[in-house]
Design a protein around this motif. Structure first.
Motif, PDB file in Angstrom:
ATOM      1  N   GLY A 174       0.779  -1.347   0.192  1.00  0.00           N
ATOM      2  CA  GLY A 174      -0.145   0.036   0.068  1.00  0.00           C
ATOM      3  C   GLY A 174       0.771   1.252  -0.019  1.00  0.00           C
ATOM      4  O   GLY A 174       0.467   2.228  -0.446  1.00  0.00           O
ATOM      5  N   ARG A 231       2.310   1.565  -3.598  1.00  0.00           N
ATOM      6  CA  ARG A 231       1.247   2.091  -4.491  1.00  0.00           C
ATOM      7  C   ARG A 231       0.574   3.585  -4.264  1.00  0.00           C
ATOM      8  O   ARG A 231       0.579   4.334  -5.147  1.00  0.00           O
ATOM      9  N   SER A 232       0.411   3.896  -2.939  1.00  0.00           N
ATOM     10  CA  SER A 232      -0.150   5.297  -2.695  1.00  0.00           C
ATOM     11  C   SER A 232       0.713   6.461  -2.561  1.00  0.00           C
ATOM     12  O   SER A 232       0.709   7.655  -2.925  1.00  0.00           O
ATOM     13  N   VAL A 233       2.214   6.042  -2.171  1.00  0.00           N
ATOM     14  CA  VAL A 233       3.147   7.212  -2.049  1.00  0.00           C
ATOM     15  C   VAL A 233       4.433   7.141  -2.829  1.00  0.00           C
ATOM     16  O   VAL A 233       4.828   8.291  -3.163  1.00  0.00           O
TER      17      VAL A 233
END
Length: 298
Positions: free
Chosen positions: A77, A80-82
């Motif tokens: 996560g 993917r997000s940062v």
């Protein structure tokens, strides 16, 4: 001789933990050229989560699997997000981002679990020992070595024989070529972070076992394992493993033989001795044991 064997087995057990941490560093760096300075916080998350699950009544082995999967999912996560939006940015930007992510994770973990010290539960006698060649070795140490060996064999088979392993090797070699060949580089990035998070969780579980404890400073293991990464080579999983085991053995032997020779100055000298070895080693092999020499055409 018995003292030497005692220190050797204890060093191998500690080195197995360093090897898992160092391998997590290398897996991420090989795939995405990102050095994850939040890796210690993944170790911390795995340790605290494992304790909560076992004390909540979950079977130990099931709790271990859940811990590794959840910590790996958190790693995926984060990527993917940062980190994914940071592709193409300068290296120092991603370094700062991972430091910031680590700080946020550390604060969140302390808010959820607090900073109180606690021991890692085990399905065997936590203080039990067995005799090997005349040396008394903790069950925890034997379990750490065996578990690490199993994981390393599984990692080798995954890396060499599976489709995702081939994709990881191709991406590490050249991301643009891998994309041109139809390899889903984004999925490779995500899986690399998942794998690194799972390895960090496993390291956190065994790191928290007796005679050590789990507390708010357990994330510092990443800094201690740092010399293993550089000695082995930033892009070499084999080098990370060898460096990790060597680091653990050297540190314990220094504690047993070097510290007493230095008198008062020798208090906790074994904690910095690996860095002394690292600096001396890199003076002669700046790319590490199995590192790749970078050649630029101008």
């Amino acid at each position: 001789m018995q003292t030497f064997l005692q220190l050797l087995f204890s060093g191998l057990a500690l080195g197995s933990i360093y090897a898992l941490v160092a391998l997590g560093f290398v897996v991420i760096y090989r795939s995405s050229q990102v050095f994850n300075f939040a890796h210690g916080e993944f170790v911390m998350l795995g340790a605290f989560l494992m304790i909560s699950l076992v004390r909540g009544g979950v079977w130990w082995i099931v709790a271990l699997l859940i811990t590794m999967v959840v910590t790996g999912a958190v790693g995926m996560g984060v990527e993917r997000s940062v980190l994914r939006p940071m592709i193409g940015r300068p290296v120092f930007v991603t370094v700062i981002v991972t430091i910031f992510v680590g700080a946020l994770m550390r604060v969140a973990i302390n808010l959820i679990w607090g900073g109180t010290e606690r021991g890692m539960p085990t399905p065997w006698d936590n203080t039990g020992v067995m005799e090997i060649l005349g040396a008394r070795v903790l069950f925890n140490s034997v379990a750490a070595i065996v578990a690490t060996a199993v994981v390393l064999i599984g990692f080798y088979l995954l890396f060499q024989r599976s489709r995702i392993g081939v994709g990881m090797r191709a991406t590490a070699s050249d991301q643009e070529v891998a994309l041109g060949l139809g390899i889903p580089v984004g999925r490779v990035f995500g899986f690399s972070w998942f794998l690194a998070g799972s390895l960090a969780a496993l390291a956190g579980v065994f790191l928290g076992m007796f005679p050590r404890i789990v507390d708010g400073n357990i994330w510092l293991i990443a800094l201690v394992a740092f010399p293993a990464v550089l000695i082995g080579g930033l892009e070499s999983p084999l080098g990370a493993v060898i460096g990790g085991f060597a680091l653990g053995v050297v540190q314990l032997l220094a504690q047993g033989y070097v510290n007493p020779l230095l008198g008062t100055f020798g208090n906790n000298f074994h904690q910095v001795f690996p860095y002394v070895v690292m600096i001396g080693f890199l003076m002669f092999k700046p790319y590490g044991l199995f590192g790749t020499h970078e050649v630029e055409r101008v």
